[in-house]
Every structure is written in structure tokens, then in C-alpha cells.
Design an enzyme around this catalytic site. Structure first.
Site: not given
Ligand code: CP
Length: 310
Positions: A57-58, A86, A107, A135
Site C-alpha cells: 500500500r505505502t 554490496k 521504508r 508511520h
Molecule cells: N499499511 C501499510 O503500511 O501497508 P504496506 O506495508 O503494504 O505498505
């Protein structure tokens, strides 16, 4: 302070008024996110995505958000195929990426990585989830979902259910709920409670927080159930995960005495804690929540990259 050029590391970086401004802008983005209108607000802009942990999603909603506004993305979707493999440091990777585009979404499995990245980057860094830390953009879309369902973010009773220890989405959301004046109810397995730092922060800002160990009792007066999966990847010992796996499940029977307007949210992915039989009930808000990631991120990107929304 304006939005242009800012990092987004923690939801605590935004005031209540700034969050309200982003949510207002997000509502205006919905027809564009649905493809009913077009915009070239981010023509020529490039967003660099460095996803060093799995995501659906993100990552993809950021990519969709850029595409809907005429911009484009360059992406590391798998650290195994980048030069991190590496031995390149995060600092050097981010420094280089910041010269390839206009902003970076990171991320990373380690808490604090986004803040380190912001120090290495000449361009805005957006935290797309840092380990068990924060988040913030998930929180913005969580708030957009709650506001759409109730017309307000104040005076609600929101039950945070599940892995409150490692679940970064609840660490961010709890702060936002507190500054909007909603009540927070914590409902977690005994070993997966909210970290002390987050609890202490909530106390500092005067949040209304209670603990309810019994999920069926917590559901009765809830306006929102915010359910999280147990973050298996954060457990050092698989036997510890096995002890809590499957310890809660939201299904029709559990919601039999819930308020008619109860909204069930989940950042997704779900791994059994929300029964699919809920998907067709009016309680299920989680797929709408996932969609709202696109207009919310469109609004945020427009504000960070241009200082205004189309
Ligand atoms: N909600 C969320 O962060 O989903 P993903 O891990 O799929 O990005």
C-alpha cells in the site's frame, strides 16, 4: 511554517492545524485519485522511493499519487537488488538518491532510520515506516478515514487493538487522536502493550487513555476499532510470536452488540485478525482506508513539493 521542502519523519512534526489543512487538501484530491479529473501539478517532479522492507500500500499509493499529479517515480523496491547489498551505507544511498529526485520516501526496518536519512538528504524525506517507530503518512490516511466516517476527529472512542508494542501505525495514530481530543482505549495481549515512551508522551500531552484487556468489553462503547496484525518480523524469537499468534479476532459474533456506526480500520495487511465475513458489513472501513492513501499522499506531495494543492 509552510509545508514546502519539509521532512515528514513523525506525525508529531505536524500541528493539529497543519493536519487539518492536509486533510482538507486530501478531500479535494479524491476525484483526481479516482481518475475522474486530471492534474499536472507535479509535472517534471520525481519522487524517489527506497523501500528496504516489504510494502504494497505505502509504496504503490505513493507511486499512484505521483502519477495522478503528472509526476514520476524511481524506486528501490527490494534492497537485495540495490547496492546496499554490496555494503553501501544508508547515508551514502540516501545522499545519492537525493540528487536523483525532488523528495525521498524511505521504508526501513530500523527505528530512527528516517531521521538519519533526513540528515543525509538535501531533499525532503518522508518516513514510509521505520521499524517499530512511526508511520506518519499512514496516520494521515487513518484520520481521513475516521473523519469521512464520523465527520469529526474529536470526542470519539477509539480502541487500538493488537500489537501495540511493535505496531508503528498505532504509535503515530495515538498521538494524533490525542491532539484531536478523542479517547484512546488500549486492548493488547499482555506482552504487546504500548511502549513506555509512547505512553509517557501521551501522558505529557494530556491524552485520555484507558486500558481494557477484554476485547468484547472494549467493543461495546467503541466508535472505532483500529486493529493491527502481530508484527511477526519484529520478534527475535519465533516461540514468542507463537505464544500470541491468533490471540484476537474480529468477527461478526464479536460485533453483535457493537454500535451500528462502529468503524473497523486496519492498516493492512491482515493475517487473520479481521474475519473476511466483515468485508461486506457497514463496519468494514479498511479497504476505503487503503484507497484514501492515494488522495492523502497526493495532497502531501503537492504541499511538500510545490507548497500548494491543485
Ligand atoms: N499499511 C501499510 O503500511 O501497508 P504496506 O506495508 O503494504 O505498505
Amino acid at each position: 511554517m509552510g509545508f514546502k521542502g519539509r521532512d515528514v519523519i513523525s506525525i508529531r512534526d505536524f500541528s493539529r492545524e497543519e493536519i487539518e489543512e492536509i486533510l482538507r487538501a486530501s478531500r479535494r484530491m479524491i476525484p483526481l485519485a479516482e481518475g475522474k479529473k486530471t492534474s499536472h501539478a507535479l509535472d517534471g517532479k520525481i519522487l524517489t522511493l527506497a523501500f528496504l522492507e516489504p510494502s504494497t500500500r505505502t509504496r504503490l499509493s505513493f507511486e499512484a499519487a505521483m502519477a495522478r499529479l503528472g509526476g514520476s517515480c524511481v524506486t528501490i523496491a527490494d534492497p537485495a537488488v540495490s547496492s546496499l547489498r554490496k555494503g553501501e551505507t544508508l547515508h551514502d544511498t540516501i545522499r545519492v538518491l537525493s540528487s536523483y529526485g525532488d523528495a525521498i520516501v524511505l521504508r526501513h526496518p530500523n527505528e530512527g532510520a528516517a531521521r538519519l536519512a533526513a540528515q543525509a538528504s538535501a531533499k525532503p524525506v518522508i518516513n514510509g515506516g521505520d521499524g517499530a517507530g512511526q508511520h506518519p503518512t499512514q496516520t494521515l490516511l487513518d484520520l481521513a478515514t475516521i473523519e469521512e466516517a464520523f465527520g469529526t476527529l474529536s470526542g470519539l472512542r477509539v480502541v487500538l487493538v493488537g500489537d501495540l508494542k511493535y505496531g508503528r501505525t498505532v504509535h503515530s495514530l495515538a498521538h494524533a487522536l490525542a491532539i484531536f481530543g478523542s479517547e484512546i482505549v488500549l486492548c493488547a495481549p499482555p506482552t504487546l502493550g504500548l511502549p513506555a515512551e509512547v505512553r509517557e508522551h501521551l501522558e505529557t500531552i494530556g491524552a485520555k487513555v484507558t486500558v481494557e484487556d477484554e476485547l468484547s468489553r472494549a467493543v461495546r462503547d467503541a466508535d472505532v476499532l483500529y486493529v493491527t496484525r502481530i508484527q511477526r518480523e519484529r520478534f527475535g524469537d519465533e516461540r514468542e510470536f507463537a505464544k500470541v499468534s491468533g490471540s484476537y479476532r474480529i468477527d461478526r459474533a464479536l460485533l453483535a452488540n457493537a454500535k451500528p456506526k462502529l468503524a473497523v480500520l486496519h492498516p493492512l495487511p491482515r493475517t487473520g485478525e479481521v474475519a473476511p465475513e466483515l468485508d461486506d458489513t457497514p463496519h468494514a472501513a479498511y479497504f476505503r482506508q487503503a484507497f484514501l492513501g492515494v488522495p492523502v499522499r497526493m495532497a502531501l506531495l503537492a504541499l511538500l513539493l510545490t507548497g500548494k494543492v491543485p
